[in-house]
Scaffold this motif. Structure first.
Motif, PDB file in Angstrom:
ATOM      1  N   ALA A   1       2.939  -0.896   9.668  1.00 18.73           N
ATOM      2  CA  ALA A   1       3.612   0.105   8.671  1.00 18.73           C
ATOM      3  C   ALA A   1       4.381   1.252   9.642  1.00 18.73           C
ATOM      4  CB  ALA A   1       2.499   1.010   7.944  1.00 18.73           C
TER       5      ALA A   1
ATOM      6  N   VAL B   1       7.575   8.630   6.769  1.00 16.35           N
ATOM      7  CA  VAL B   1       6.781   9.209   5.565  1.00 16.35           C
ATOM      8  C   VAL B   1       6.301  10.739   6.061  1.00 16.35           C
ATOM      9  CG1 VAL B   1       4.631   8.636   3.859  1.00 16.35           C
ATOM     10  CG2 VAL B   1       6.091   6.712   5.049  1.00 16.35           C
TER      11      VAL B   1
ATOM     12  N   PRO C   1       0.914  -1.188   0.047  1.00 14.02           N
ATOM     13  CA  PRO C   1       0.073   0.028  -0.068  1.00 14.02           C
ATOM     14  C   PRO C   1       1.000   1.194  -0.149  1.00 14.02           C
ATOM     15  CG  PRO C   1      -0.841  -1.348   1.710  1.00 14.02           C
ATOM     16  CD  PRO C   1       0.594  -1.952   1.187  1.00 14.02           C
ATOM     17  N   MET C   2       0.442   2.236  -0.780  1.00 15.24           N
ATOM     18  CA  MET C   2       1.001   3.525  -0.566  1.00 15.24           C
ATOM     19  C   MET C   2       0.545   4.343   0.101  1.00 15.24           C
ATOM     20  SD  MET C   2       3.293   2.843  -3.145  1.00 15.24           S
ATOM     21  CE  MET C   2       4.045   4.149  -3.931  1.00 15.24           C
ATOM     22  N   VAL C   3       1.211   5.665   0.166  1.00 20.98           N
ATOM     23  CA  VAL C   3       0.712   6.841   1.122  1.00 20.98           C
ATOM     24  C   VAL C   3      -0.811   6.940   1.038  1.00 20.98           C
ATOM     25  CG1 VAL C   3       1.311   8.862   0.115  1.00 20.98           C
ATOM     26  CG2 VAL C   3       1.269   8.620   2.386  1.00 20.98           C
TER      27      VAL C   3
ATOM     28  N   TYR D   1      -3.260   4.620   2.652  1.00 19.86           N
ATOM     29  CA  TYR D   1      -3.512   4.825   3.985  1.00 19.86           C
ATOM     30  C   TYR D   1      -4.340   6.096   4.027  1.00 19.86           C
ATOM     31  CZ  TYR D   1       0.062   1.542   4.606  1.00 19.86           C
ATOM     32  OH  TYR D   1       0.916   0.185   4.742  1.00 19.86           O
TER      33      TYR D   1
END
Lengths: 270, 300
Positions: free
Chosen positions: A237, A242, A209-211, A214
């Motif tokens: 995570a 990030v 999953p990418m930012v 989320y």
């Protein structure tokens, strides 16, 4: 292990052993201790032997036979996989079994939420909720983290009627049979949430999953709360690395993200 | 008469090699990379010369890109053993800010490790350097002798190696030449783990499985050890239960997914594994026979 949790083969083996021990002159209590069966089960096996011989000792096969379950056909599974990759159209943070069943129904596949639960379970996509309350009394770093950082936030959010969630990201490892059935490019990375009463909401992606994935999840949780605070205990995570997540949290102070910590590493592992 | 176990034989051989080097050379040094092999080598050295500390210093050729846990462990061990620890970083590498991301693994390894090592050996005039390499790690290491001779330019000629029959080592060398000595040559990875377990040797915790932040790069799991690790746009590192079979520069060292968080569990995992520990090293995959080329140029 209690007898009711034994596999039929294992249980039958023990029942036969129990009868052999009774024939050798052991008491019911002794046999129960030696075989790990309960005294009534030993008595029942012994009675069955006396009435019907060795053939009557094993229990009859229980439950539905393998292959008789209502299975999701390939087309339904494909729809399921496609749904799980995307966010649901409803405002729910991710897919519940019920929402998946509705989506399948719209696509012409009549499947119950329970069948979807079974499918998720077979594909290792049904993680159990974390037993957070158990951490209250736990010693060590995890217990300290819960008592000092999580419990006060949960209490604060709960007090004003906010919503409490837990979730995480993980890699699903399907059972051998499920892996064989799945397409070569099968989903692997699971984003999941457990809400009230442990209801599962999930998305399954083919890449980590990418930012944005989320943030979409967080935003939906916040939108659902209708102005009330949200607390989310999240595992799996490393958000610290990030900056986008940090900025989003700054803009949304009513969203309390509680990332599961990377716990210190003990040197002595003997 | 009781016969020695397999590990006791290996231990005796390594100790004999170390004593031989100290007796035959003028200025030996022990290369300390902070990994498990270095931990075993250091333990053997302490045994070989007990009750005195080993009569040579430790040399760590640093690249500035090791795992943080390795630096902590290195300093702790140097203090515990009472040995001199020399840390050398190639000043040219610092000046040009050589790093694995901008310059690639090949240049980074060449400048920071190979050149750094040669500089340090020249600077301090070491004529023998112990290394923890083992034959089972990699094919070019398999054919290297225990006493590996280097020219004054630190080059290795794999076609011109001395015979080592009946453990008789010819240590004669010309002025300017040096020897790389591998007391653990005949050990396997499994021997190392069993010895660590039996002797209760401290090792860097990264060898044990734990949840760590990792990202995938070309199928390799790379741990995000500090803020210097560049992430892809939108990428979020995942916490995965991993451990390391080998330790080097963190951006070039792949983790393996594992549940082995105790020494017996690691040993059990070793018994089942069918791959070399160095498959996790990005630098070994640069090109075919890359290790042999690097070794000829002076890499350990």
């Amino acid at each position: 292990m209690k007898a009711k949790h034994l596999s039929p083969d294992n249980l039958n083996e023990r029942r036969l052993q129990a009868v052999r021990l009774r024939l050798d002159g052991h008491t019911v209590a002794e046999v129960a201790t030696r075989t790990g069966l309960s005294a009534p089960t030993v008595s029942a096996a012994w009675r069955a032997f006396r009435e019907g011989g060795w053939e009557a000792v094993p229990v009859r096969p229980r439950g539905r036979k393998v292959g008789q379950a209502a299975r999701l056909d390939a087309a339904a599974q494909q729809v399921l996989g496609e749904c799980l990759r995307e966010l649901p159209e409803s405002p729910e943070p991710a897919w519940s079994s019920r929402a998946l069943a509705d989506a399948l129904k719209d696509a012409g596949h009549e499947v119950s939420p329970r069948a979807i639960d079974h499918w998720l379970e077979a594909h290792d996509l049904k993680p159990e909720p974390m037993a957070l309350e158990a951490l209250e009394r736990k010693r060590g770093q995890t217990g300290r983290w819960y008592r000092q950082q999580v419990a006060p936030v949960l209490k604060e959010v709960g007090k004003v009627g906010g919503s409490l969630w837990q979730g995480g990201v993980r890699i699903a490892r399907p059972t051998q049979q499920a892996a064989v059935e799945a397409k070569p490019e099968r989903p692997r990375y699971q984003l999941y949430l457990h809400g009230k009463r442990g209801v599962l909401y999930t998305r399954v992606l083919t890449t980590p999953p990418m930012v944005d994935d989320y943030l979409a999840l967080f935003q939906r949780l916040l939108d659902q709360a209708e102005g009330k605070p949200v607390a989310l205990v999240f595992h799996g995570a490393w958000f610290q690395a990030v900056p986008e997540i940090g900025r989003w949290l700054e803009w949304n102070p009513s969203f309390r993200l509680l990332p599961w910590p990377a716990l210190g590493e003990a040197c002595d592992r003997r | 008469m009781t016969s020695l176990t397999h590990l006791q034989k290996l231990e005796a051989e390594s100790i004999q090699i170390m004593r031989e080097v100290v007796a035959e050379t003028e200025n030996p040094v022990m290369l300390y990379s902070v990994g498990k092999d270095s931990a075993v080598m250091l333990h053997l050295a302490r045994k070989a010369f007990a009750p005195a500390p080993p009569p040579f210093p430790l040399l760590h050729v640093d690249t500035r890109w090791k795992f943080r846990a390795m630096y902590e462990f290195r300093d702790k061990m140097a203090e515990e053993t009472g040995m001199d620890l020399i840390v050398h970083i190639n000043p040219e590498g610092i000046e040009k800010d050589i790093n694995p991301f901008d310059h690639g693994s090949a240049i980074h390894t060449d400048v920071m490790k190979t050149e750094g090592l040669k500089q340090a050996l020249d600077k301090y005039g070491f004529d023998a350097a112990f290394g923890g390499a083992r034959r089972d790690e990699e094919k070019s290491r398999a054919k290297e002798r225990v006493f590996s001779f280097r020219t004054a330019q630190h080059r290795w000629d794999p076609k011109n190696q001395r015979p080592e029959l009946w453990r008789l080592f010819n240590t004669r060398k010309h002025k300017g030449e040096s020897i790389r000595v591998f007391p653990l040559s005949n050990w396997t990875e499994l021997d190392i783990w069993q010895y660590i377990y039996l002797q209760n040797i401290p090792i860097v915790p990264l060898y044990y499985s734990a949840e760590r932040p990792v990202v995938e790069r070309d199928g390799t799991l790379i741990m995000v050890d500090d803020e210097r690790m560049p992430l892809e746009p939108g990428e979020v590192p995942m916490m995965r239960k991993v451990r390391f079979r080998t330790l080097g520069c963190y951006p070039l060292t792949g983790a393996i997914e594992s549940e082995a968080d105790t020494l017996p569990a690691i040993i059990q995992e070793m018994l089942l594994t069918k791959t070399s520990e160095r498959q996790g090293r990005v630098i070994d995959n640069d090109s075919a026979a890359s290790m042999e080329k690097k070794k000829q140029e002076g890499y350990f």
